[in-house]
Design a protein around this motif. Structure first.
Motif, PDB file in Angstrom:
ATOM      1  N   HIS A 173      -9.183   4.426   8.774  1.00  0.00           N
ATOM      2  CA  HIS A 173      -9.895   5.700   8.850  1.00  0.00           C
ATOM      3  C   HIS A 173     -10.584   5.859   7.508  1.00  0.00           C
ATOM      4  N   SER A 174     -11.908   5.788   7.515  1.00  0.00           N
ATOM      5  CA  SER A 174     -12.637   5.551   6.270  1.00  0.00           C
ATOM      6  C   SER A 174     -12.802   6.777   5.386  1.00  0.00           C
ATOM      7  N   VAL A 175     -12.784   7.995   5.969  1.00  0.00           N
ATOM      8  CA  VAL A 175     -13.010   9.206   5.166  1.00  0.00           C
ATOM      9  C   VAL A 175     -11.687   9.956   5.033  1.00  0.00           C
ATOM     10  N   LEU A 179       0.849  -1.185   0.000  1.00  0.00           N
ATOM     11  CA  LEU A 179       0.000   0.000   0.000  1.00  0.00           C
ATOM     12  C   LEU A 179       0.890   1.242   0.000  1.00  0.00           C
ATOM     13  N   ARG A 180       0.535   2.220  -0.804  1.00  0.00           N
ATOM     14  CA  ARG A 180       1.258   3.503  -0.813  1.00  0.00           C
ATOM     15  C   ARG A 180       0.244   4.596  -0.481  1.00  0.00           C
ATOM     16  N   MET A 181       0.405   5.206   0.701  1.00  0.00           N
ATOM     17  CA  MET A 181      -0.579   6.160   1.207  1.00  0.00           C
ATOM     18  C   MET A 181      -0.004   7.571   1.259  1.00  0.00           C
ATOM     19  N   VAL A 182      -0.883   8.555   1.083  1.00  0.00           N
ATOM     20  CA  VAL A 182      -0.506   9.968   1.009  1.00  0.00           C
ATOM     21  C   VAL A 182      -0.903  10.660   2.311  1.00  0.00           C
ATOM     22  N   GLU A 183       0.037  11.417   2.898  1.00  0.00           N
ATOM     23  CA  GLU A 183      -0.211  12.165   4.131  1.00  0.00           C
ATOM     24  C   GLU A 183       0.308  13.589   3.956  1.00  0.00           C
ATOM     25  N   GLY A 216      -4.410  -0.111  -8.584  1.00  0.00           N
ATOM     26  CA  GLY A 216      -5.702   0.440  -8.211  1.00  0.00           C
ATOM     27  C   GLY A 216      -5.538   1.490  -7.134  1.00  0.00           C
ATOM     28  N   THR A 217      -6.639   2.125  -6.778  1.00  0.00           N
ATOM     29  CA  THR A 217      -6.618   3.155  -5.751  1.00  0.00           C
ATOM     30  C   THR A 217      -7.660   2.834  -4.682  1.00  0.00           C
ATOM     31  N   PHE A 218      -7.519   3.482  -3.534  1.00  0.00           N
ATOM     32  CA  PHE A 218      -8.500   3.360  -2.458  1.00  0.00           C
ATOM     33  C   PHE A 218      -8.539   4.680  -1.707  1.00  0.00           C
ATOM     34  N   GLY A 219      -9.512   4.853  -0.819  1.00  0.00           N
ATOM     35  CA  GLY A 219      -9.737   6.161  -0.210  1.00  0.00           C
ATOM     36  C   GLY A 219      -9.775   6.175   1.298  1.00  0.00           C
ATOM     37  N   PHE A 220      -8.942   5.356   1.949  1.00  0.00           N
ATOM     38  CA  PHE A 220      -8.883   5.354   3.410  1.00  0.00           C
ATOM     39  C   PHE A 220      -7.444   5.157   3.850  1.00  0.00           C
ATOM     40  N   TRP A 221      -7.162   5.577   5.096  1.00  0.00           N
ATOM     41  CA  TRP A 221      -5.866   5.257   5.694  1.00  0.00           C
ATOM     42  C   TRP A 221      -6.009   3.980   6.508  1.00  0.00           C
ATOM     43  N   THR A 222      -4.983   3.169   6.505  1.00  0.00           N
ATOM     44  CA  THR A 222      -5.017   1.936   7.282  1.00  0.00           C
ATOM     45  C   THR A 222      -3.639   1.642   7.865  1.00  0.00           C
ATOM     46  N   ILE A 223      -3.619   1.160   9.080  1.00  0.00           N
ATOM     47  CA  ILE A 223      -2.434   0.729   9.836  1.00  0.00           C
ATOM     48  C   ILE A 223      -1.553   1.911  10.239  1.00  0.00           C
ATOM     49  N   LEU A 224      -1.299   2.835   9.341  1.00  0.00           N
ATOM     50  CA  LEU A 224      -0.522   4.031   9.672  1.00  0.00           C
ATOM     51  C   LEU A 224      -1.401   4.995  10.467  1.00  0.00           C
ATOM     52  N   SER A 225      -0.945   5.364  11.684  1.00  0.00           N
ATOM     53  CA  SER A 225      -1.756   6.252  12.524  1.00  0.00           C
ATOM     54  C   SER A 225      -1.112   7.600  12.774  1.00  0.00           C
ATOM     55  N   GLY A 226       0.203   7.741  12.513  1.00  0.00           N
ATOM     56  CA  GLY A 226       0.821   9.025  12.778  1.00  0.00           C
ATOM     57  C   GLY A 226       2.212   9.141  12.184  1.00  0.00           C
ATOM     58  N   ILE A 227       2.625  10.381  11.951  1.00  0.00           N
ATOM     59  CA  ILE A 227       3.985  10.709  11.513  1.00  0.00           C
ATOM     60  C   ILE A 227       4.485  11.817  12.426  1.00  0.00           C
ATOM     61  N   ASP A 228       5.658  11.611  13.022  1.00  0.00           N
ATOM     62  CA  ASP A 228       6.237  12.563  13.962  1.00  0.00           C
ATOM     63  C   ASP A 228       7.541  13.119  13.408  1.00  0.00           C
ATOM     64  N   VAL A 229       7.864  14.343  13.816  1.00  0.00           N
ATOM     65  CA  VAL A 229       9.104  14.980  13.373  1.00  0.00           C
ATOM     66  C   VAL A 229       9.796  15.629  14.568  1.00  0.00           C
TER      67      VAL A 229
END
Length: 579
Positions: free
Chosen positions: A330-332, A234-238, A358-371
């Motif tokens: 996170h579905s939306v 999965l490749r997700m955008v944040e 393909g594409t999808f429209g939810f976040w999964t497993i990843l809950s946060g990014i810290d810096v």
């Protein structure tokens, strides 16, 4: 005659066997106080007796969920070491005022607990190194009948005297805010009330955030029935709020009844679509490329030197090793994500050649990014329902009101913990994969989604309209908001409450709902110090000619949710000096 009656009551399960008081004894650690065997092999249920009536956890189910003996599991940011005891030997203590020595330092003290006989609560005491003390209260649901919204993990069976039976045997985590500047040197466990027993399996701490601040985060609203997915990436955008010179990611398997394995995780700055600016960089976990997440557990990657721009899109890629049948979501997301086909294996490190199928429209497993980076003044967490989630804003444009707020706060982190459909008091998700996507109630998710966010300083709480629209009284909504504020203040977090936006014309509204909304808003505006401030979202978007309705230019069209212009107006109403 009395002995015969007592024996009958015990046999019927109406009386819990009494335990001798043990308050005078100090134990060197929790394991030394263990006095109850709560886990037995499926084939030998008599080896343990958690509840005093021959019932226990099933050892094989714990192992299948990834809850192996002696393993360290992270929950709500706290590391809890599971008992190393073999099945059939003591692995928990029944709380009865025992004093446990040790050294506990951090932002919060977390207890892995359950209750038998009924839900129970009790008060204990923390002793600090400088001599001051702090009372704390544990409120723990029943291990079988307790709500799924509070669970940390639920095993599918319990062991009865006749062998395993279908019942959701639950463990819970309760966290207590600590004085972060002074270590705790001993604690006294609560004395549970009569008729129930409070079992403590582990005690751990959530560390202070140190230099870390969340730049992006999301909340779990459902346990997704995922496909199943087999050997795919999965490749997700944040979208970041604050930049930094180091990065780490947080993974979360909340509400998943089983373990899952992330075989490879990478991060990159996005160029366009699934294409990174540069080749993705591998993230490690304890020096390893992959990580196995137990049911209900979390993981944080090792610090990685990596330049994270503010207000930019990142790509986090997760190679899911093996088959995943359930995963938190996170579905939306309102953001297009990318996936490879089943069976294609690890493509987390791919650049331009990422084989999106393909594409999808939810976040999964990843809950946060810290810096980390210079100049941090703490994160702002937007905590709410669909209006905070940005429902009906334009997808792929980051047009939620917290996104607009982040643009007003350069150098400051703003993270979004909104869940569409969320309510303060009622669950819209059971805690089990069931297809509902509005999350557990706000009070139940407060610690997991808000208090444990790294670097959180201020919360903006916008909750209550879904409670009102489902028939909850204004008085109950106000009581819930007061409880949220009290818990956040105990965790040293500033609280701003948002007034509820107009709903006239929405199919969900009625005259009674309009009146309840106005009553809640009147309380928020004149709250007597319950909050540290308030944001008048209502005034920002209402129609001056018809204050019960949303101004047309701000309305998405359903007369409940703002559109992009309305979300921008909400962000503009936030008093920056209060943050």
């Amino acid at each position: 005659m009395k002995r015969i009656l007592l024996a009958a009551l015990l046999a019927a399960g109406l009386v819990v066997p009494a335990r001798p008081a043990d308050a005078a004894v100090t134990y060197p650690d929790l394991a030394a106080a263990f006095d109850n065997a709560g886990t037995s092999p499926a084939a030998t249920p008599a080896a343990a007796d958690l509840d005093g009536f021959g019932h226990s956890l099933v050892a094989e189910d714990s192992t299948a969920a990834g809850w192996d003996r002696g393993r360290a599991i992270t929950v709500d940011g706290a590391q809890l070491r599971l008992p190393a005891a073999a099945p059939g030997t003591p692995d928990n203590v029944v709380a009865d005022g025992q004093r446990i020595a040790g050294r506990f330092a951090g932002a919060a003290l977390s207890f892995l607990v359950t209750s038998t006989g009924a839900g129970t609560e009790g008060t204990g005491t923390l002793e600090y190194a400088d001599g001051h003390t702090q009372d704390y209260r544990l409120s723990v649901p029943d291990w079988i009948t307790g709500p799924g919204s509070r669970l940390t993990v639920a095993f599918p069976r319990w062991n009865t005297p006749d062998g395993p039976g279908a019942a959701p045997a639950k463990l819970y985590t309760v966290s207590i805010p600590l004085d972060p500047g002074v270590p705790v040197t001993a604690l006294t466990l609560p004395k549970a009330g009569s008729g129930a027993r409070l079992h403590v399996f582990s005690i751990g701490t959530r560390p202070t955030a140190g230099p870390w601040t969340a730049t992006w985060a999301t909340a779990t609203d459902d346990g997704l029935a995922a496909g199943p997915w087999t050997e795919r990436t999965l490749r997700m955008v944040e979208h970041t709020s604050r930049g930094g010179s180091q990065v780490r990611i947080r993974l979360d398997n909340a509400y998943d009844p089983g373990p899952l394995t992330v075989g490879h995780a990478t991060i990159a700055v996005r160029s366009v679509g699934a294409v990174p600016v540069r080749t993705p960089v591998t993230l490690t976990f304890g020096g390893r490329k992959g990580i196995a997440l137990p049911a209900g557990g979390q993981a944080v990657s090792d610090p990685l030197p990596f330049s994270v721009p503010a207000g930019a899109d990142l790509l986090v890629s997760l190679y899911l090793q093996g088959t995943v049948t359930n995963a938190p979501m996170h579905s939306v997301a309102l953001q297009e994500m990318y996936t490879t086909a089943d069976g294609t294996g690890d493509h987390a490190g791919d650049g331009v050649a990422f084989p999106s199928a393909g594409t999808f429209g939810f976040w999964t497993i990843l809950s946060g990014i810290d810096v980390t980076g210079p100049g941090s003044t703490g994160a702002v967490v937007a905590f709410g329902d669909s209006i905070t989630d940005g429902y009906l804003s334009t997808p792929n444009t980051n047009s939620r009101w917290p996104d607009f707020l982040a643009r007003r706060l350069p150098g400051r982190a703003v993270v979004n913990e909104g869940i569409s459909g969320n309510r303060i008091l009622q669950d819209a998700f059971s805690g089990y994969p069931d297809g509902r996507t509005a999350g557990v109630n706000a009070l139940a998710r407060l610690n997991h989604d808000l208090i444990s966010q790294p670097g959180v300083r201020t919360a903006i709480v916008l909750e209550g309209i879904n409670d009102i629209n489902s028939g909850t009284s204004a008085e109950d909504v106000i009581a819930g908001l007061k409880e949220i504020a009290a818990e956040l203040h105990a965790a040293r977090i500033r609280v701003l409450a948002g007034t509820l936006t107009p709903i006239k014309g929405c199919t969900c509204s009625s005259d009674a709902h309009l009146a309840a909304r106005n009553q809640v808003n009147a309380f928020i505006r004149d709250n007597g110090g319950v909050f540290d401030g308030w944001v008048d979202f209502d005034a920002a978007v209402r129609d001056p000619a018809d204050p019960e309705a949303m101004r047309a230019v701000y309305d998405s069209g359903d007369h409940l949710h703002p559109g992009d212009a309305g979300y921008a107006a909400m962000a503009a109403a936030v008093p920056l000096g209060r943050l």
